[in-house]
Motif scaffolding. Structure first.
Motif, mmCIF file in Angstrom:
data_model
loop_
_atom_site.group_PDB
_atom_site.id
_atom_site.type_symbol
_atom_site.label_atom_id
_atom_site.label_comp_id
_atom_site.label_asym_id
_atom_site.label_seq_id
_atom_site.Cartn_x
_atom_site.Cartn_y
_atom_site.Cartn_z
ATOM 1 N N THR A 1 28.757 -10.248 -16.432
ATOM 2 C CA THR A 1 28.692 -11.808 -16.729
ATOM 3 C C THR A 1 30.363 -12.190 -17.880
ATOM 4 O OG1 THR A 1 27.938 -11.208 -19.054
ATOM 5 C CG2 THR A 1 26.553 -11.604 -17.939
ATOM 6 N N ASN B 1 24.247 -16.310 -10.737
ATOM 7 C CA ASN B 1 23.700 -17.932 -10.936
ATOM 8 C C ASN B 1 24.017 -18.354 -12.429
ATOM 9 O OD1 ASN B 1 21.138 -17.423 -11.450
ATOM 10 N ND2 ASN B 1 20.674 -18.238 -9.552
ATOM 11 N N THR B 2 23.475 -19.049 -12.729
ATOM 12 C CA THR B 2 23.863 -20.010 -13.994
ATOM 13 C C THR B 2 22.431 -18.831 -14.868
ATOM 14 O OG1 THR B 2 24.135 -21.744 -13.624
ATOM 15 C CG2 THR B 2 23.315 -21.550 -16.386
ATOM 16 N N SER B 3 21.127 -18.800 -14.100
ATOM 17 C CA SER B 3 20.345 -18.647 -15.049
ATOM 18 C C SER B 3 20.493 -16.995 -14.962
ATOM 19 C CB SER B 3 18.267 -19.009 -13.844
ATOM 20 O OG SER B 3 18.535 -18.873 -12.482
ATOM 21 N N ILE B 4 20.560 -16.395 -14.053
ATOM 22 C CA ILE B 4 20.459 -14.999 -13.993
ATOM 23 C C ILE B 4 21.544 -14.453 -15.126
ATOM 24 C CG2 ILE B 4 21.185 -12.996 -12.638
ATOM 25 C CD1 ILE B 4 20.189 -13.810 -10.009
ATOM 26 N N ARG B 5 22.555 -15.161 -15.167
ATOM 27 C CA ARG B 5 23.850 -15.118 -16.460
ATOM 28 C C ARG B 5 22.790 -14.928 -17.636
ATOM 29 N NH1 ARG B 5 27.899 -17.484 -14.411
ATOM 30 N NH2 ARG B 5 28.729 -15.432 -14.076
ATOM 31 N N TRP B 6 22.609 -16.328 -17.776
ATOM 32 C CA TRP B 6 21.812 -15.998 -19.003
ATOM 33 C C TRP B 6 20.998 -15.370 -19.353
ATOM 34 C CZ3 TRP B 6 25.004 -17.341 -23.109
ATOM 35 C CH2 TRP B 6 25.971 -18.043 -22.807
ATOM 36 N N GLY B 7 20.079 -15.423 -18.904
ATOM 37 C CA GLY B 7 18.373 -13.983 -18.821
ATOM 38 C C GLY B 7 19.297 -12.928 -19.225
ATOM 39 N N ASN B 8 20.153 -12.542 -18.542
ATOM 40 C CA ASN B 8 20.693 -11.021 -18.822
ATOM 41 C C ASN B 8 21.208 -10.695 -20.582
ATOM 42 O OD1 ASN B 8 20.725 -8.754 -16.673
ATOM 43 N ND2 ASN B 8 20.522 -10.647 -15.409
ATOM 44 N N PHE C 1 14.198 -16.751 -7.435
ATOM 45 C CA PHE C 1 14.098 -16.811 -9.004
ATOM 46 C C PHE C 1 12.986 -16.228 -8.763
ATOM 47 C CE2 PHE C 1 12.183 -19.287 -11.912
ATOM 48 C CZ PHE C 1 12.941 -19.341 -13.155
ATOM 49 N N ALA D 1 12.745 -13.592 -11.914
ATOM 50 C CA ALA D 1 11.574 -14.080 -13.473
ATOM 51 C C ALA D 1 10.980 -12.564 -14.093
ATOM 52 C CB ALA D 1 11.024 -15.275 -13.677
#
Ligand code: GTP
Ligand code: MG
Length: 312
Positions: free
Chosen positions: A195, A207-214, A295, A299
């Motif tokens: 990250t 991408n943004t969602s994988i980064r912030w999810g992690n 995605f 999820a």
């Protein structure tokens, strides 16, 4: 190390309370402007205050309990391993386009005693390509990312007193291994974080969602075990001392995509010193089979990780 499960519940209740407070503010504003919606606003206020108090009590209890139980924190490790050699376990599943380059990259690194590619029932030429690169190849019949990782760890234990786990899709770089080996002097396990934006190529999977999810899951895990700093729970690339791996390997169960999170959690449960360091991340070579560009898979993996952190 203290297992602060109450805090995990507490901070999530505080987050839910925050949503109720927002709802309450909106409803009061609406009621003020229109004269309607008063009962909704009062309901939101009761929920927000109730959930907030419960969350605050759980977090406070978690901080206060150790004062009476005298739980010990971890102490600093400094244990150089100048003679140690590294056994690399590399995962592979239909990775014929990348596996030879990935295996050669890691085999060429200083202190690497051997690379073992674990072919997880590939239907393409993965095994042949790995063999062409001159590394050992084994086949793992239990399908799944976690099953493949566990086998890779077991194979790498046979060749090195430091074990490195990495993917064979060319997302990770062999030259990052020496950075991990620098930190293993102070740790039982060094795990990569993907990250750090400065170290991602623009086309990498983060991408943004994988980064912030992690980041979110990592912070939840960090709340559970205060004495660690984490910003990623899904990075395969890691090194672990063989003695530390022997302690935890039989406790690892997850055969699916949330394995990397389980391994960190089990290491922390066993009071191992875990240090996270930034690693470089490139676009994978070949087609993604994991959560890289899907995605819904990402999820589902995040939910599995959340369940682990909450209930395991
Ligand atoms: N998805 C998946 N991956 C497996 C399996 N067995 C082994 N692997 C390996 O585990 C790693 C993870 O899969 P990837 O396709 O790289 O997915 P990812 O890392 O989430 O995302 P990208 O690297 O961006 O594609 C790869 O090195 C696969 O070769 C399996 O059954 N399913
Ligand atoms: Mg990958």
């Amino acid at each position: 190390m203290r297992d602060n499960k109450l805090s995990v519940y507490g901070v999530q209740l505080l987050a839910v309370a925050g949503l109720f407070f927002l709802l309450q503010a909106g409803a009061f504003l609406y009621a003020g402007l229109t004269g309607a919606g008063g009962p909704v606003a009062r309901f939101a206020m009761i929920c927000a205050n109730g959930v907030f108090c419960l969350g605050a009590v759980l977090v406070a209890a978690d901080f206060l309990l150790p004062l009476f139980s005298g739980a010990a924190e971890k102490s600093l490790i400094f244990s150089p391993l100048p003679e140690s050699r590294v056994g690399v376990g590399m995962t592979a599943y239909n990775d014929e386009l990348s596996i030879a380059a990935a295996a050669e990259d890691f085999a060429a690194q200083e202190r690497v005693a051997g690379v073992t590619v674990v072919d997880n029932n590939s239907s393409d030429r993965t095994s042949e390509e790995a063999a062409r690169a001159g590394v050992a190849v084994v086949r793992e019949s239990v399908q799944g990312y976690g099953a493949c990782c566990m086998r890779a760890l077991r194979e790498a234990m046979k060749t090195g007193d430091i074990v490195c786990l990495v993917e064979g899709d060319c997302t990770f770089s062999g030259h990052d291994l020496k950075k991990m080996l620098a930190y293993i002097e102070n740790a039982d396990m060094v795990v990569g974080t993907r990250t750090t934006r400065e170290l991602n190529t623009p086309d990498s999977q983060l991408n943004t969602s994988i980064r912030w999810g992690n980041v979110l899951m990592a912070k939840l895990l960090q709340v559970r075990f205060h004495a660690v700093r984490l910003t990623d729970v899904g990075c395969t690339f890691r090194v672990i001392r063989r003695a530390a791996l022997e302690k935890i390997i039989d406790q690892l169960r997850v055969t699916g995509n949330h394995f990397s999170c389980e391994m960190i959690l089990v290491a922390l449960e066993n009071n191992l010193m875990v240090i996270e360091i930034p690693v470089t991340l490139k676009k994978r070579v070949g087609e993604s089979k994991g959560v890289g560009n899907n995605f819904f898979k990402a999820a589902a993996t995040a939910i599995d990780m959340w369940k682990l952190i909450m209930f395991r």
